[in-house]
Structure formats: C-alpha cells, structure tokens
Design an enzyme around this catalytic site. Sequence first.
Site, PDB file in Angstrom:
ATOM      1  N   TYR A  23       0.825  -1.212   0.000  1.00  0.00           N
ATOM      2  CA  TYR A  23       0.000   0.000   0.000  1.00  0.00           C
ATOM      3  C   TYR A  23       0.857   1.259   0.000  1.00  0.00           C
ATOM      4  O   TYR A  23       0.430   2.308  -0.455  1.00  0.00           O
ATOM      5  CB  TYR A  23      -0.901   0.033   1.243  1.00  0.00           C
ATOM      6  CG  TYR A  23      -1.859  -1.118   1.309  1.00  0.00           C
ATOM      7  CD1 TYR A  23      -3.136  -1.015   0.780  1.00  0.00           C
ATOM      8  CD2 TYR A  23      -1.480  -2.329   1.881  1.00  0.00           C
ATOM      9  CE1 TYR A  23      -4.017  -2.072   0.827  1.00  0.00           C
ATOM     10  CE2 TYR A  23      -2.355  -3.393   1.933  1.00  0.00           C
ATOM     11  CZ  TYR A  23      -3.619  -3.258   1.403  1.00  0.00           C
ATOM     12  OH  TYR A  23      -4.490  -4.318   1.444  1.00  0.00           O
ATOM     13  N   LYS A  58       4.870 -14.847   3.803  1.00  0.00           N
ATOM     14  CA  LYS A  58       5.117 -15.667   2.615  1.00  0.00           C
ATOM     15  C   LYS A  58       6.640 -15.735   2.464  1.00  0.00           C
ATOM     16  O   LYS A  58       7.217 -15.341   1.437  1.00  0.00           O
ATOM     17  CB  LYS A  58       4.426 -15.015   1.402  1.00  0.00           C
ATOM     18  CG  LYS A  58       4.432 -15.836   0.144  1.00  0.00           C
ATOM     19  CD  LYS A  58       3.464 -17.017   0.182  1.00  0.00           C
ATOM     20  CE  LYS A  58       3.573 -17.827  -1.093  1.00  0.00           C
ATOM     21  NZ  LYS A  58       2.953 -19.149  -0.992  1.00  0.00           N
ATOM     22  N   ASP A  85      -5.410  -7.631   5.406  1.00  0.00           N
ATOM     23  CA  ASP A  85      -6.619  -7.116   4.755  1.00  0.00           C
ATOM     24  C   ASP A  85      -7.499  -8.292   4.309  1.00  0.00           C
ATOM     25  O   ASP A  85      -8.706  -8.342   4.562  1.00  0.00           O
ATOM     26  CB  ASP A  85      -6.165  -6.286   3.535  1.00  0.00           C
ATOM     27  CG  ASP A  85      -7.274  -5.424   2.973  1.00  0.00           C
ATOM     28  OD1 ASP A  85      -8.390  -5.478   3.513  1.00  0.00           O
ATOM     29  OD2 ASP A  85      -7.009  -4.701   1.992  1.00  0.00           O
TER      30      ASP A  85
END
Length: 364
Positions: free
Chosen positions: A142, A189, A245
């Site tokens: 973001y 990840k 999110d």
Amino acid sequence: MKKKIVILPGDGIGKEVTTEGKRVLETIASLFGHQFEYDEATIGHDAIEATGNPLPDETLAKLKNCDAILFGAVGHPKYDNDPSLKVRPEQGLLKMRKELGLYANLRPIKLFDELLQASAIKPEILKGSDILFFRELTGDVYFGEKGRKDDGNTAYDVMIYQRYEVERIAHKAFQAARTRKNKVTSVDKANVLESSRLWRAVVQEIGKLYPDVELEHQFIDSAAMKLIQNPRSFDVVLTGNLFGDILTDEASQIAGSMGMLASASVGDSVGLYEPIHGSAHDITGKGIANPLASILSAALLLDISFGLKEEAETIIKAVEKALALGFRTADIADAETDRAKILNTQAMGSLIVDQLMVSVKENQ
Ligand code: NAD
C-alpha cells in the site's frame, strides 16, 4: 477514572450506531463510577459538505486532544458511483490514521454461540473460536513505490517493510497473547518474499523476549485454509497489511455478520474504535442497523485504551445475554427468530443498557 472520549459518528448508519455505543459508555460510567467527558466531531461526507475537507482541522485538533475515539463509518453513494471525484470521504479516514500514528489494526473475531447458525461454516468447527488479529497498517504494497512503465503495459507495487514497523506491532501482539491463550501465529510468505523473510526474522527476535508465548509461523496460503478448516487453533494472528486485509475479511465470515464485529486501530497515542462495517446506505435512516458492533467497539475501547477489563467484559456478557434471550436485529435474525424479538437499533441499545444494569446489580 476520568477520561475524554470523542464520538466521531461519520456518515450513514455511523450516526445511528455510535449513538447506541455512546449510551453504553454512559451507562458503564455511571455503574462503575467513572467520569467520561464526551465531545463530537465531523468526518467524511458530512464534513466535506460543511467545510470542503473530509477531515477538518477542528476535528483533527479534537482527536489529538482526547483519550479515545469511538468512530462510526464514512461513505456516501455520491462518491461510490463517481470515482473521479477528487475530494472523498475515505481520504478523511486515511489521513486520520496517518495523523494519529495508528499502525496496528486489531480485530477480535469472537463467535457468540447463539449466532453459530448464521455462519456459512459448520457449527461444530466454529464453536469456541476466539481469534485476535493484528494487522500492520503503515507498510507493505500500500505504501511502497508504485507505477507503470513500458507505455503503461507493466505495473508494479513494491512490498516494503522496515524493521521498526515489524518490531512495534510484534510487541503489541505478544503482549496481547499474554492476556489470552499465550500463542502468536505470524503469517507471511517467507518462502517467496524478501520482505516476509525480514518480517519472520524480526518476529522471531521479538518472540525471544516473550518466552512464555508460543510462536508459530504460517504461510499466508496455508493460514487462509486453516482459518476455515480449524479456526479454534488460532489465538493471536500477527500479519502484514495486505495479508491482514484479506485474512480479516475472510475471518469476518466466521462470525457470520458484519453488524457484530468491532475493531481497534492503535499506535503510541490515542486509540480509534469502530465497527468493521461501512456506512450502509441501503439501510440508513430506517432505524434497523445493528448497533452491536459499535457497542462491542465501546467495550474494546474500555479494555485497550483504559485498561477497564471488568467493564469491557460486562458489556460483552450483556450482548451474550441479549442474544441468549432470543433478541436479534434484522440482519442476524433467521427463520427461527421470534418476530416479536426482532429489535430496531434503538431498542437493541436499550436492551443492552438494561442488561448492563441487571448484571451489575446481580454482582453487588
Ligand atoms: P457496508 O458494510 O456499509 O454494507 C454491506 C452490507 O452489510 C449492506 O447490505 C449493509 O446494509 C449491511 N450492514 C453493514 N453494517 C450493518 C449493520 N450494522 N446492521 C445491519 N446491516 C449492516 O459496506 P458497503 O455497502 O460496501 O459500503 C457502503 C459505504 O460504506 C461505502 O461508501 C463504503 O466506501 C463505505 N465503507 C466505509 C468503511 C469505514 O468507514 N470504515 C468501511 C467499509 C465501507
């Protein structure tokens, strides 16, 4: 306890639900002998209409000068239908988070037994689920560099994290785990992403400072699956902005309804407490919005910002009692609900206030 709370109703049903959240705070103050002073301010569409600014300076000054904020929601159909409008309600929300340094979003996913049937997941898998998400709010794709090249045919958003951003939210997650079941699941990840490898290394370092808290790591893909397969295996979930999110919206389905879920955004100063739902234009003004997410946001506010655990628990118990007695708002009612027990926004607020008074009397 003496505290100053700003009520920030915002737009649409934000006004309707925060009215009930505030009533619950007033009731708690009188039952437990606290002095809460309230102020109100505008944000979002209403603020744009009045001042041209979705977060007026006057609002920001009030927010910076209080102990906690109870927020409703922002949004208006005018903007949803016209993405070209330059000044928009959600800019007020983003600016508020930035100005107040709110870097951690906390979302408790607590399932009320009475609403087990409202979820799309089997009750025997769900029963007893109680998860607290910590989603980082200031880093990730973001806020990394973004752009287009090759005549617009290639686009990129850089996933970026800095050590201090991971450290500060990791501390908050471990501290919270100590007040719960002493377990943190960090989601990343790290098998593919460098920013996730930094995330994991920092979380491990911070974890060593909390040897009494169990730390496990999961990859986002596997965590998304396990959340549905075995939600009871999670206690505190710590994750970045993008993964958070997605995972928190997935997890909201565990609870069955948007109208039941509260959230907190915290940093190093004032905390902001709000339902996860938006301004719900489709039901605005009808008096049927479920106020329980706002009421549970008030409970979070008392717990996290003021450390008033007993008061917060009393609110949660009052909500449980109201549901156990069969009362519902329309969004959480089903075919088996007694029609006479489907309440409007104000009536549900009044019922919770009554339950608070009963439960405090019973404990005297
Ligand atoms: P929404 O959460 O407002 O509504 C989704 C659906 O859930 C609607 O059918 C609504 O009626 C229902 N619903 C939501 N809260 C409810 C409640 N308390 N009681 C009963 N039913 C409830 O999401 P949306 O429709 O996608 O967005 C509407 C507006 O809200 C948009 O302008 C959007 O930008 C804004 N929004 C704001 C926030 C925020 O301020 N934090 C968050 C999400 C959406």
